[in-house]
Design a protein around this motif. Structure first.
Motif, mmCIF file in Angstrom:
data_model
loop_
_atom_site.group_PDB
_atom_site.id
_atom_site.type_symbol
_atom_site.label_atom_id
_atom_site.label_comp_id
_atom_site.label_asym_id
_atom_site.label_seq_id
_atom_site.Cartn_x
_atom_site.Cartn_y
_atom_site.Cartn_z
ATOM 1 N N ILE A 1 6.350 1.622 -0.106
ATOM 2 C CA ILE A 1 5.226 0.803 0.353
ATOM 3 C C ILE A 1 5.664 -0.033 1.549
ATOM 4 O O ILE A 1 6.792 -0.537 1.606
ATOM 5 C CB ILE A 1 4.710 -0.109 -0.781
ATOM 6 C CG1 ILE A 1 3.442 -0.844 -0.362
ATOM 7 C CG2 ILE A 1 5.788 -1.073 -1.255
ATOM 8 C CD1 ILE A 1 2.710 -1.493 -1.514
ATOM 9 N N ALA B 1 2.242 3.703 0.297
ATOM 10 C CA ALA B 1 1.124 2.790 0.524
ATOM 11 C C ALA B 1 1.422 2.043 1.811
ATOM 12 O O ALA B 1 2.521 1.513 1.989
ATOM 13 C CB ALA B 1 0.968 1.828 -0.645
ATOM 14 N N GLY C 1 0.111 -0.882 4.598
ATOM 15 C CA GLY C 1 -0.784 -1.991 4.874
ATOM 16 C C GLY C 1 -1.505 -1.830 6.194
ATOM 17 O O GLY C 1 -1.066 -1.094 7.087
ATOM 18 N N LEU D 1 -4.471 -1.773 1.687
ATOM 19 C CA LEU D 1 -3.417 -0.779 1.495
ATOM 20 C C LEU D 1 -4.054 0.600 1.331
ATOM 21 O O LEU D 1 -4.977 0.771 0.532
ATOM 22 C CB LEU D 1 -2.585 -1.098 0.244
ATOM 23 C CG LEU D 1 -1.681 -2.327 0.312
ATOM 24 C CD1 LEU D 1 -1.161 -2.675 -1.077
ATOM 25 C CD2 LEU D 1 -0.519 -2.093 1.265
#
Length: 560
Positions: free
Chosen positions: A477, A515, A517, A554
């Protein structure tokens, strides 16, 4: 109701009634509030990694060492999780299982306040004080957070209760009680280092100065038997300190003492700076609803300062409070170790018909603290939900407002009628629906703030072949690195620096998921195209990162 309140302090089973009050105040939201950022998830995830690895010496968060606090709370959390798993009542993936140490610690603190408070202020007064302590806003919040402070409060309250016994009656203070005092401090050292022994040390220095016993020696100090008590306290924590020093090659002490503790003294650690006087300014909030009674009791406590029990309670509270006011780093729970002393002073005034009444300005200040929080907190919750949920009005927030008005009205009416004792017991009881509406009704359903559990749920829905906690090198992420994510998805989650790192991670092996942002989205797409991969979109999560105070989106991607 009036008769019930009059008889309650004289109940034959005071500890049972106090325990029931505590559970009624604390259980709403205990099981349903998701893991919070940042401290709770840091502590819980570190304890979870201890359980997973079997390494109960080193403290790690993800791939990094966490050399900040001693190991005591992690041992307590791990023991509770082991017990819950053995009885199949919970698992290591349940955040509430780690909160068990906080709930048990807070309950022990309340019961200790009653048990040892009887010798200081009397049985009925100690019961009222324990009830007021149980309802303090900061303690109610701490029971819902899986970290050290509620458990630390239990250790300090037990130690100070025993110290109070030694101060009032040194000739009857036994070696067994002295051992309990030093063992309580040893447990406190394992929980949060020097904070636990600091409280009786400051109280002892204050008492020595007030009693002018520097040269003759204090009888209560001899009763505590420090010659063998101090080694006993050290022996509680020394084995682990030696082990962690060896395991980290000394890094724990460098980082825990130099970076964490001393850094907080001179500057605002982790952006939590506050000016001197801040704790006094927010006391009406942190100690609500007990603050109303504490503020009104202050003149009576000062007038009675020559009485040994009052002198001891003031020596417990005042120097510790002043020290925390002087420290640069300020968090609302730091002054919690003095709350038992303050509620005992308040209860002493509440049940003393001859105690002097406070001046008009102090009465108005106490009333402003009571009504300000009773109305202000639920109104703030109404506004928060309205903002985060795009104009939604939460009925539980309105219920909290009604409960706050009922609490403040009842206390005001009892005080006007001269029934201070009823008021002091009505406040904790009427705080039950007040806290239940906020903690059990509003917070668990405030989806925009709970990003990490929604990421885990999106992963489970979009990639059923990916187990949670995720295995190594399967999920990464970029743009959201809060500790709650590690607890929700597992310590093997890769925390990626930016969109470029996310594209690299996805391109290295098939079946991986990232994921990304919104701030890293454009760079990620550019880098993914440069590497010749076409990520497939799996889902979108939008919320607010409340630790940073900004909205976040996200997007989940996968390359098969």
């Amino acid at each position: 109701m009036d008769t019930f309140l009059d008889r309650l302090p004289d109940t034959r089973r005071p500890r049972l009634w106090l325990a029931l009050l505590c559970l009624a105040l604390w259980l709403p939201g205990f099981f349903s509030i998701p893991p919070g950022d940042r401290d709770e998830s840091r502590f819980a995830q570190a304890s979870r990694q201890m359980l997973d690895t079997g390494d109960y010496v080193r403290i790690r968060l993800g791939e990094e060492e966490r050399n900040k606090k001693p190991v005591g709370i992690h041992w307590a959390q791990a023991a509770i999780v082991h017990a819950l798993e053995a009885t199949r009542l919970g698992s290591r993936s349940d955040i509430w299982a780690y909160r068990g140490a906080s709930l048990i610690g807070a309950l022990l603190a309340v019961l200790a306040s009653f048990h040892w408070g009887r010798a200081l202020v009397g049985r009925r007064q100690a019961f009222v004080a324990a009830a007021l302590l149980a309802s303090c806003l900061v303690l109610v919040v701490e029971t819902h957070i899986a970290k050290t402070d509620a458990a630390l409060l239990a250790a300090i309250t037990a130690a100070m209760g025993l110290m109070g016994r030694a101060y009032l009656a040194p000739e009857t203070f036994t070696a067994r009680q002295a051992a309990g005092f030093w063992l309580s401090l040893g447990i406190g050292v394992l929980l949060k280092g020097p904070i636990a022994p600091m409280v009786p040390l400051l109280a002892g220095l204050t008492l020595a100065a007030a009693d002018r016993s520097w040269r003759t020696g204090a009888p209560w100090l001899r009763a505590l038997r420090p010659a063998w008590g101090v080694p006993l306290m050290i022996a509680c924590a020394l084995p682990w300190f030696i082990a962690i020093g060896i395991a980290t090659e000394g890094r724990f002490f460098t980082q825990a003492v130099g970076d964490d503790m001393l850094g907080k003294v001179g500057s605002g650690g982790e952006q939590h700076w506050g000016p001197p006087g801040l704790y006094t300014l927010i006391f009406g909030i942190t100690a609500f609803p007990a603050a109303f009674f504490v503020l009104r009791a202050l003149p009576a406590a000062w007038n009675a300062r020559l009485q040994p029990s009052v002198r001891f309670l003031l020596a417990w509270a005042v120097p510790v409070w002043l020290l925390f006011e002087a420290v640069a780093t300020k968090l609302p729970h730091y002054t919690l170790p003095v709350f038992p002393a303050l509620t005992l002073l308040a209860a002493r005034w509440v049940l003393d018909p001859l105690a002097p009444q406070p001046g008009r300005w102090l009465r108005w200040l106490a009333m402003a603290a009571l009504w300000g929080v009773a109305l202000g907190l639920p109104l703030a919750v109404v506004g928060l939900v309205y903002y985060l949920e795009a104009g939604k009005i939460d009925p539980f927030a309105l219920l909290a407002l009604a409960a706050g008005i009922a609490l403040a009205l009842a206390v005001t009416q009892y005080m006007r009628g001269g029934h201070e004792g009823r008021a002091a017991l009505a406040a904790p009881i009427l705080a039950i629906p007040f806290f239940a509406a906020v903690l059990g009704g509003v917070l668990p359903r405030l989806d925009p703030v709970w990003i990490a559990p929604r990421v885990a749920a999106a992963l489970a829905g979009a990639a059923p072949d990916l187990p949670i906690p995720v295995p190594p090198d399967r999920f990464g992420i970029a743009g959201f690195h809060e500790p709650s994510l590690l607890f929700a998805t597992g310590g093997a989650t890769r925390l990626l620096r930016d969109g470029t790192a996310a594209a690299d991670f996805l391109a290295e092996a098939p079946g991986r998921i990232v994921a990304v942002g919104n701030r890293d989205e454009a760079r990620f797409r550019e880098e993914a195209a440069a590497r010749g991969i076409t990520p497939r979109e799996l889902g979108l999560i939008t919320g607010i990162n409340y630790s940073r105070g900004r909205w976040l989106t996200l997007q989940l991607y996968r390359v098969d």
